[in-house]
Design a protein around this motif. Structure first.
Motif, PDB file in Angstrom:
ATOM      1  N   VAL A  10      51.921   2.798  94.804  1.00  0.00           N
ATOM      2  CA  VAL A  10      50.313   3.991  95.154  1.00  0.00           C
ATOM      3  C   VAL A  10      49.098   4.020  94.144  1.00  0.00           C
ATOM      4  N   GLY A  11      49.371   3.007  94.043  1.00  0.00           N
ATOM      5  CA  GLY A  11      48.022   2.891  93.923  1.00  0.00           C
ATOM      6  C   GLY A  11      47.482   2.607  95.111  1.00  0.00           C
ATOM      7  N   ARG A  12      47.884   0.806  95.470  1.00  0.00           N
ATOM      8  CA  ARG A  12      47.729   0.692  97.130  1.00  0.00           C
ATOM      9  C   ARG A  12      47.127   1.896  97.990  1.00  0.00           C
ATOM     10  N   GLY A  13      48.540   2.793  98.213  1.00  0.00           N
ATOM     11  CA  GLY A  13      47.992   4.195  99.081  1.00  0.00           C
ATOM     12  C   GLY A  13      46.804   4.365  98.457  1.00  0.00           C
ATOM     13  N   LEU A  14      46.916   5.043  97.364  1.00  0.00           N
ATOM     14  CA  LEU A  14      45.243   6.008  97.127  1.00  0.00           C
ATOM     15  C   LEU A  14      43.822   4.821  98.246  1.00  0.00           C
ATOM     16  N   LEU A  15      44.338   4.084  97.420  1.00  0.00           N
ATOM     17  CA  LEU A  15      43.018   2.658  98.064  1.00  0.00           C
ATOM     18  C   LEU A  15      43.332   3.259 100.088  1.00  0.00           C
ATOM     19  N   VAL A  16      43.977   3.266 100.493  1.00  0.00           N
ATOM     20  CA  VAL A  16      44.857   3.130 101.724  1.00  0.00           C
ATOM     21  C   VAL A  16      43.990   4.810 102.161  1.00  0.00           C
ATOM     22  N   ALA A  17      44.558   5.623 101.510  1.00  0.00           N
ATOM     23  CA  ALA A  17      43.806   7.123 101.834  1.00  0.00           C
ATOM     24  C   ALA A  17      42.351   7.412 101.737  1.00  0.00           C
ATOM     25  N   THR A  42      37.121  15.567  99.863  1.00  0.00           N
ATOM     26  CA  THR A  42      38.846  14.731  99.691  1.00  0.00           C
ATOM     27  C   THR A  42      37.953  13.073  99.265  1.00  0.00           C
ATOM     28  N   TYR A  43      37.325  12.417  99.994  1.00  0.00           N
ATOM     29  CA  TYR A  43      37.247  10.852  98.862  1.00  0.00           C
ATOM     30  C   TYR A  43      36.432  11.180  97.446  1.00  0.00           C
ATOM     31  N   LEU A  44      35.931  12.298  97.723  1.00  0.00           N
ATOM     32  CA  LEU A  44      36.142  11.766  95.606  1.00  0.00           C
ATOM     33  C   LEU A  44      37.866  12.354  95.016  1.00  0.00           C
ATOM     34  N   VAL A  45      37.875  13.071  95.150  1.00  0.00           N
ATOM     35  CA  VAL A  45      38.854  13.018  94.999  1.00  0.00           C
ATOM     36  C   VAL A  45      40.103  12.684  94.808  1.00  0.00           C
ATOM     37  N   VAL A  46      40.103  11.501  95.788  1.00  0.00           N
ATOM     38  CA  VAL A  46      41.462  10.594  96.068  1.00  0.00           C
ATOM     39  C   VAL A  46      40.888   9.816  95.706  1.00  0.00           C
ATOM     40  N   LEU A  47      39.884   9.404  94.997  1.00  0.00           N
ATOM     41  CA  LEU A  47      38.780   8.452  94.171  1.00  0.00           C
ATOM     42  C   LEU A  47      39.175   8.601  92.489  1.00  0.00           C
TER      43      LEU A  47
END
Length: 323
Positions: A175-182, A229-234
């Motif tokens: 899940v963390g890897r997917g979030l990094l891609v996002a 969006t970037y900050l939310v994903v972060l």
């Protein structure tokens, strides 16, 4: 191969030289983007109206009734910085090549190093297209976005010098890897949206350049939404770090990424509120490069490729900047 024999005669590059070459590449690739913004905000984009010459029949600035001398020298100076980028790119290749000759398994390192001169060639072509088309906004956008990709690759190269070449062992769950891609996708979207704001804004590089015909307020809102969006994903990625009990190094890089991204967002808001003053435009471009570097650093810190090899396979690892 003759070149390989010549490079093999060079001393094996120290850890400091390896890091220094990659850091110089980050500075050079990011710096050319910042100086390009200075060209744009000063209206110097067509002050050297031909390519690759500055004026027809001259590689250097000459007096011309249609172009102010200062603007001509600003544009010419930006072009000359390409020479510095070329030298730094060549240094990266030579250093990585020398390492590869002793350690043939380090093909990934050499491939990353070769992206630096390849990027210089691509940027030269794009830069020529930008001038020859009269600074059309989308050509300027491509020119800038190419620099952002090269800054990312230079940052990955820095880490490649300090890590091994084993398949990456991720320090975060899938899940963390997917979030990094996002996160990277959101960053890319923010950068692209930013170029549309620039394309519709007041700083086109020349007073006669046609601008993007779109409502700038709408473009600004899209750009801001991408940053949010970037900050939310972060933020969600941070929850994953809590879940896995990330080490101090990864948390430190995560914190730096937050600090730089928030500073960049605040600078963008101030820039918009003040009517896009010239000085803040270039600072905003510098901030964009910093966000790219910190995001790439966070990406690299989230996986482990093992220790870097030293002068010979029997020696202790010489570098471990990403461990």
């Amino acid at each position: 191969m003759q070149i390989s024999r010549l490079i093999a005669r060079l001393p094996y590059p120290s850890a400091t030289l390896q890091r220094g070459a990659a850091i110089a590449a980050i500075i050079a690739q990011g710096g050319i983007g910042v100086t390009g913004s200075i060209v744009r905000v000063t209206g110097s984009g067509l002050a050297c109206p031909t390519w690759p010459q500055c004026f027809e029949g001259s590689m250097f600035p000459v007096q011309h009734p249609e172009y102010a001398a200062l603007n001509t020298w600003i544009e010419f100076g930006n072009r000359m910085l390409t020479g510095v980028v070329v030298l730094v790119a060549a240094l990266c290749v030579v250093v990585a090549w020398r390492v590869w000759l002793d350690h043939p398994e380090r093909k990934r390192l050499l491939a990353l190093a070769w992206t630096m001169p390849a990027g210089v060639v691509a940027q030269a072509v794009i830069g020529g297209l930008t001038v020859l088309t009269g600074l059309l906004w989308w050509t300027v956008a491509i020119h800038f976005l190419a620099s952002t990709v090269l800054v990312w690759l230079a940052t990955v190269l820095l880490h490649a010098f300090g890590e091994g070449d084993t398949p990456p062992r991720w320090r975060v769950p899938p899940v963390g890897r997917g979030l990094l891609v996002a996160l990277v996708v959101a960053l890319a979207g923010t950068l692209v949206a930013g170029t549309t704001v620039t394309g519709a804004g007041p700083h086109g590089g020349d007073s006669d350049v046609p601008r993007l015909q779109a409502p700038i307020e709408t473009l600004v809102q899209v750009h801001a939404a991408m940053l949010v969006t970037y900050l939310v994903v972060l933020a969600v990625f941070g929850l994953q770090l809590l879940r896995v009990g990330a080490d101090r190094r990864l948390w430190r890089r995560y914190g730096v990424t937050w600090a730089v991204a928030l500073a960049q967002g605040g600078l963008g808001s101030l820039q918009h509120a003040l009517g896009v003053p010239e000085e803040l435009v270039s600072l905003h471009v510098l901030g964009a490069m910093a966000v790219i570097v910190t995001t790439a650093t966070l990406w690299c810190a989230a996986r482990d490729r093992g220790p870097a090899v030293g002068h010979s396979p029997a020696t202790e690892p010489a570098l471990a900047i990403t461990r």
